[in-house]
Write an enzyme that holds these catalytic residues in place. Sequence first.
Site, short mmCIF file in Angstrom:
data_model
loop_
_atom_site.label_atom_id
_atom_site.label_comp_id
_atom_site.label_asym_id
_atom_site.label_seq_id
_atom_site.Cartn_x
_atom_site.Cartn_y
_atom_site.Cartn_z
N GLY A 1 0.96 -10.35 4.31
CA GLY A 1 2.04 -9.61 4.94
C GLY A 1 1.68 -9.32 6.38
O GLY A 1 1.51 -10.24 7.19
N ASP B 1 0.84 -1.20 0.00
CA ASP B 1 0.00 0.00 0.00
C ASP B 1 0.88 1.26 0.00
O ASP B 1 0.70 2.17 -0.83
CB ASP B 1 -0.88 -0.06 1.26
CG ASP B 1 -2.02 0.94 1.26
OD1 ASP B 1 -2.21 1.64 0.25
OD2 ASP B 1 -2.72 1.02 2.29
P1 ADP Z 1 -1.47 -7.03 3.97
O1 ADP Z 1 -1.66 -5.94 5.00
O2 ADP Z 1 -2.68 -7.23 3.09
O3 ADP Z 1 -0.95 -8.30 4.58
P2 ADP Z 1 1.23 -6.25 3.00
O4 ADP Z 1 1.55 -5.08 2.14
O5 ADP Z 1 1.75 -6.26 4.40
O6 ADP Z 1 -0.38 -6.41 2.95
O7 ADP Z 1 1.73 -7.57 2.29
C1 ADP Z 1 1.10 -8.19 1.20
C2 ADP Z 1 2.14 -8.77 0.26
O8 ADP Z 1 2.63 -7.72 -0.59
C3 ADP Z 1 3.38 -9.37 0.94
O9 ADP Z 1 3.69 -10.59 0.28
C4 ADP Z 1 4.45 -8.33 0.65
O10 ADP Z 1 5.76 -8.91 0.60
C5 ADP Z 1 4.03 -7.85 -0.71
N1 ADP Z 1 4.60 -6.60 -1.22
C6 ADP Z 1 5.17 -5.57 -0.55
N2 ADP Z 1 5.58 -4.62 -1.40
C7 ADP Z 1 5.30 -5.05 -2.67
C8 ADP Z 1 5.50 -4.55 -3.99
N3 ADP Z 1 6.08 -3.37 -4.22
N4 ADP Z 1 5.08 -5.31 -5.04
C9 ADP Z 1 4.46 -6.49 -4.84
N5 ADP Z 1 4.25 -7.03 -3.63
C10 ADP Z 1 4.66 -6.32 -2.55
#
Ligand code: ADP
Length: 170
Positions: free
Chosen positions: A119, A34
Amino acid sequence: MARLEIILGDITRQDVDAIVNAANCSLLGGGGVDGAIHRAAGPELLAECRRLHGCETGKAKITGGYRLPARHVIHTPGPVWHGGGYGEEELLRSCYRSCLELASENGCETVDFPSISTGVYRFPLDKASRIAVGTILDYLEEHPEIRRVRMVCFDERTKAWYDRALEELT
Ligand code: ADP
């Protein structure tokens, strides 16, 4: 040619009709993917998100992509994992379905997803990957207007789970 692909990459770099944001219910940005999407899209994205007044878990809302290569961002708050007894699996299925429905309604033929909820929200990857791949495959079968969907995994461990789920379900 398969219409669902699993790749390793950074979702903010993808030149597609829509990328999906694993958002929170405020839609006002956060950490993880995000934060990366908001940083790459610029302040205009936050300005548009403010006008949406949030989003419920399992639903989705669409905005422009601004400074991203992607034309649109589809924001969906995934469920926080609380052990599996709180409707988490059905809510995650609903995230993927709602995003794909919005993509269809908005003429998006190519859609990239991050691994929603696995994540900070701690959804187990074995379950999340099967739900994601199963829901996307079911949707694609009924919706030829979506040309290609990709799971964009940020690390090898995540990609290995999605590869396995795709192998199991095809
Ligand atoms: P949530 O709060 O839904 O768990 P997160 O952002 O913490 O969301 O993590 C969701 C997934 O997105 C994780 O596998 C994380 O490693 C991944 N992620 C983080 N940054 C990126 C990015 N720039 N592109 C793709 N995936 C990403």
